[in-house]
Design a protein around this motif. Structure first.
Motif, PDB file in Angstrom:
ATOM      1  N   VAL A   1      65.322  53.772  83.424  1.00  0.00           N
ATOM      2  CA  VAL A   1      64.765  54.231  84.706  1.00  0.00           C
ATOM      3  C   VAL A   1      63.243  54.231  84.569  1.00  0.00           C
ATOM      4  O   VAL A   1      62.718  54.070  83.468  1.00  0.00           O
ATOM      5  N   PRO A   2      62.513  54.391  85.693  1.00  0.00           N
ATOM      6  CA  PRO A   2      61.054  54.248  85.625  1.00  0.00           C
ATOM      7  C   PRO A   2      60.359  55.245  84.684  1.00  0.00           C
ATOM      8  O   PRO A   2      60.946  56.223  84.215  1.00  0.00           O
ATOM      9  N   VAL A   3      59.074  54.960  84.482  1.00  0.00           N
ATOM     10  CA  VAL A   3      58.271  55.681  83.489  1.00  0.00           C
ATOM     11  C   VAL A   3      58.152  57.175  83.790  1.00  0.00           C
ATOM     12  O   VAL A   3      57.930  57.976  82.873  1.00  0.00           O
ATOM     13  N   TYR A   4      58.323  57.581  85.065  1.00  0.00           N
ATOM     14  CA  TYR A   4      58.199  59.011  85.360  1.00  0.00           C
ATOM     15  C   TYR A   4      59.361  59.823  84.784  1.00  0.00           C
ATOM     16  O   TYR A   4      59.334  61.053  84.854  1.00  0.00           O
TER      17      TYR A   4
ATOM     18  N   ASN B   1      62.930  55.598  79.539  1.00  0.00           N
ATOM     19  CA  ASN B   1      62.214  54.392  79.944  1.00  0.00           C
ATOM     20  C   ASN B   1      61.779  53.564  78.748  1.00  0.00           C
ATOM     21  O   ASN B   1      61.288  54.098  77.750  1.00  0.00           O
TER      22      ASN B   1
ATOM     23  N   GLN C   1      51.576  64.528  79.940  1.00  0.00           N
ATOM     24  CA  GLN C   1      51.092  63.712  81.048  1.00  0.00           C
ATOM     25  C   GLN C   1      49.887  64.378  81.719  1.00  0.00           C
ATOM     26  O   GLN C   1      49.890  65.588  81.967  1.00  0.00           O
TER      27      GLN C   1
ATOM     28  N   PHE D   1      51.403  59.066  86.984  1.00  0.00           N
ATOM     29  CA  PHE D   1      50.785  58.048  87.834  1.00  0.00           C
ATOM     30  C   PHE D   1      49.782  58.652  88.836  1.00  0.00           C
ATOM     31  O   PHE D   1      49.732  59.866  89.034  1.00  0.00           O
TER      32      PHE D   1
ATOM     33  N   ILE E   1      54.249  60.975  90.723  1.00  0.00           N
ATOM     34  CA  ILE E   1      55.713  60.992  90.874  1.00  0.00           C
ATOM     35  C   ILE E   1      56.298  61.832  89.748  1.00  0.00           C
ATOM     36  O   ILE E   1      55.946  61.646  88.575  1.00  0.00           O
TER      37      ILE E   1
ATOM     38  N   PRO F   1      66.758  55.368  91.466  1.00  0.00           N
ATOM     39  CA  PRO F   1      65.325  55.627  91.289  1.00  0.00           C
ATOM     40  C   PRO F   1      64.459  54.679  92.107  1.00  0.00           C
ATOM     41  O   PRO F   1      64.919  53.604  92.505  1.00  0.00           O
TER      42      PRO F   1
ATOM     43  N   GLU G   1      57.745  52.482  90.344  1.00  0.00           N
ATOM     44  CA  GLU G   1      56.567  53.350  90.222  1.00  0.00           C
ATOM     45  C   GLU G   1      55.470  53.043  91.247  1.00  0.00           C
ATOM     46  O   GLU G   1      54.642  53.902  91.541  1.00  0.00           O
TER      47      GLU G   1
ATOM     48  N   PHE H   1      65.852  51.060  93.481  1.00  0.00           N
ATOM     49  CA  PHE H   1      66.566  50.031  92.729  1.00  0.00           C
ATOM     50  C   PHE H   1      67.651  49.357  93.590  1.00  0.00           C
ATOM     51  O   PHE H   1      67.977  48.196  93.385  1.00  0.00           O
TER      52      PHE H   1
END
Lengths: 180, 386
Positions: free
Chosen positions: A145-148, A153, B163, B186, B198, B231, B234, B248
């Motif tokens: 799944v995405p980086v968030y 990921n 992050q 991000f 996000i 999902p 990004e 997706f």
């Protein structure tokens, strides 16, 4: 992935200039079979028992409970790997090449072992401290799944917490059996 | 070569040329080309991540409308270690956010920089050192962003794996602040001195800055999408005060990112029939847009779990104004990256194919025009500047 196959083919051409014709044809045919059978999937898959990476001979774990070729993108535990396979770079499916350092943190995948049909938790630790290995690029994305959601990921350079952030290759260490 | 010998050789060249042709004028040495201050709007910036040699990336300036290599290639900047490229229209500057290592390929001390390039000379006009913690990995369009209408601040996404976002003051040319974005990643610009991130649970975090770049407040929304079941990629498309996120499964989620109270609109489907629902978006850079509010999505048939980076054989066009899909473009080659550039008669869809060459399609006809080769080994990001 076809772009990986194409890059591999270019490597094969380079190899042809420095090796005998028979061995070149044998390696090229392995590359073409692997590349043309499933040309558009995101992996350079092996075909007919061969290895789809030109110049990389097929091999086996020799372990019936852990079947497959650790230098092949098709190897069961690589189901969510993204990078250069360490088994092609001086390491193995679960170890880093000499001179590198294994990242202490990484992303976790879940892959099904065809030997027993069970799902295993796989830790895709990167090996760090040498520039890109450049061999056996493999990208599979089951459960990615995405980086968030970084823990799931594979796009991230996980050479973090290591002396060097420079990425060399990726392993797939089996941590345990996944709970259903 | 010592000076006396150099002088001797030079003298011989001059002497021989004057004997053979008295009218001959030698060409001057030392000419360096320059680019126009404002690039034509159809030019592209093709970013080669140089995936197999990550310390040797490049951002190339290319005119995709030209037929010959000599006319297509305008110049290049270097971009070290899977870097990020940004351009400010307000300041007319290029920014490469990159990392250097004191011991090259084996590491050593890491230095992260915002390297500022002059677009005319493509020379480095300044460098700003930032904390050596920016995210490195496959490219995402939201790893960095210019913040505010005046584009004074540049936000850069950090991952250690803690992050945060580094804030750079482009006017003062200094790093000013690090904004913690716990659980969220991000940089999505959403208005004056503000950006959104996000979050791993499908919500959004908005961070508001003061005039110095310091955090003044932050707000977090409810969950707006399922980050595991379906999902979103990004990088959204910004249009009409909304950020359109692509899921997706092939749906667009409008999020009114410019408002103080962020909320999500109704999902928009790219598929128009039941048969089309097996098609899925995918690629390294799977979505782009043009200046008219058309979204271009790279699509592949027989999609499913794990196919979201496969790329595609078609590009589907969704008109955000009409709220409907308007076209399906069959690509000449299977592709992994899409980008757009230009307006009017010089409007293009660009697609990096599986040979890592860039196919050029004219818009709105979607006619294939030509293929650009030599844009690097892995041109994973293609940006028009306008």
């Amino acid at each position: 992935m076809k772009w990986l196959d194409n890059l591999a083919e270019k490597s094969t051409r380079k190899l042809a200039r420095s090796s005998g014709r028979r061995s070149f044809l044998a390696k090229l045919s392995a590359g073409i079979v692997g590349g043309s059978t499933i040309p558009l999937l995101p992996v350079a898959r092996a075909s007919g028992g061969g290895n789809s990476y030109p110049g990389v001979g097929s091999q086996s774990t020799g372990n019936l409970e852990d079947p497959g070729d650790p230098t092949s993108c098709d190897y069961w535990r690589y189901c969510a790997i993204d990078g250069f396979i360490c088994a092609c770079c001086g390491g193995s499916a679960n170890s880093c090449p000499p001179g590198t350092e294994m990242s202490p943190m990484t992303w976790i995948g879940t892959c099904r072992n065809p030997a027993d049909g069970k799902n295993y938790i796989i830790s895709y630790n990167d090996c760090c401290g040498r520039t890109s290995c450049g061999r056996c690029m493999c990208n599979r994305n089951e459960g990615d799944v995405p980086v968030y959601r970084p823990q799931q990921n594979n796009d991230t350079n996980w050479c973090l917490g290591t002396k060097s952030n420079v990425y060399n290759c990726s392993t797939g260490v089996v941590l345990g059996i996944a709970l259903e | 070569m010592n000076r006396m010998f150099q002088g001797f050789v030079f003298g011989c060249i001059i002497a021989s040329s004057s004997v053979t042709n008295a009218d001959f004028k030698p060409e001057p040495i030392g000419i360096i080309e320059t680019l126009p201050e404002q690039y034509p709007d159809h030019w592209i910036m093709a970013q080669d991540l140089s995936f197999f040699h990550m310390l040797e990336g490049a951002v190339r300036v290319i005119d995709p409308s030209e037929e010959t290599t000599g006319d297509q290639y305008k110049g290049q900047m270097t971009s070290s270690f899977i870097a990020v490229f940004e351009h400010s229209k307000v300041r007319n500057e290029h920014y490469v956010i990159e990392s250097f290592f004191s011991r090259g390929g084996r590491g050593g001390k890491r230095t992260d920089l915002v390297t500022i390039y002059d677009p005319t000379s493509l020379s480095v006009s300044d460098e700003i050192e930032i904390p050596a913690k920016r995210l490195t990995g496959m490219p995402k369009g939201t790893q960095a962003a210019l913040i505010g209408e005046e584009e004074r601040f540049l936000g850069i996404y950090n991952f250690t794996p803690a992050q945060s976002v580094s804030i750079v003051d482009l006017e003062k040319r200094v790093f000013v602040n690090e904004v913690a974005t716990e659980g969220c990643g991000f940089v999505i610009p959403n208005g004056a001195r503000s950006f959104s991130s996000i979050c791993g649970d499908g919500s959004f975090l908005t961070s508001n800055l003061d005039a110095s770049g310091a955090l003044t407040s932050s707000t977090r929304t409810e969950t707006m999408f399922d980050p595991v079941g379906d999902p979103v990629f990004e990088t959204p498309i910004a249009y009409d005060d909304n950020a359109y996120f692509l899921s997706f499964s092939g749906k667009l989620l409008p999020v009114n990112i410019g408002e103080k109270q962020i909320s999500a609109g109704d999902w928009l489907s790219l598929a128009t029939t039941e048969d089309e629902k097996s098609w899925r978006p995918g690629g390294i850079t799977p979505m782009t847009s043009d200046t008219n509010g058309n979204v271009y999505v790279l699509m592949h048939p027989d999609g499913g779990e794990g196919t979201h980076k496969n790329g595609g054989s078609e590009v589907w066009v969704y008109d955000l104004e009409k709220k409907k899909r308007t076209n399906r473009i069959e690509l000449k080659n299977w592709s992994l990256v899409v980008g757009t550039s230009g307006t009017g008669k010089n409007k293009f869809l660009l697609a990096t194919n599986t040979d890592m060459a860039i196919d050029v399609y004219e818009l709105p006809t979607a006619n294939y025009a030509r293929t650009l080769t030599g844009a690097g080994s892995t041109p994973f990001v293609i940006d028009g500047l306008n």
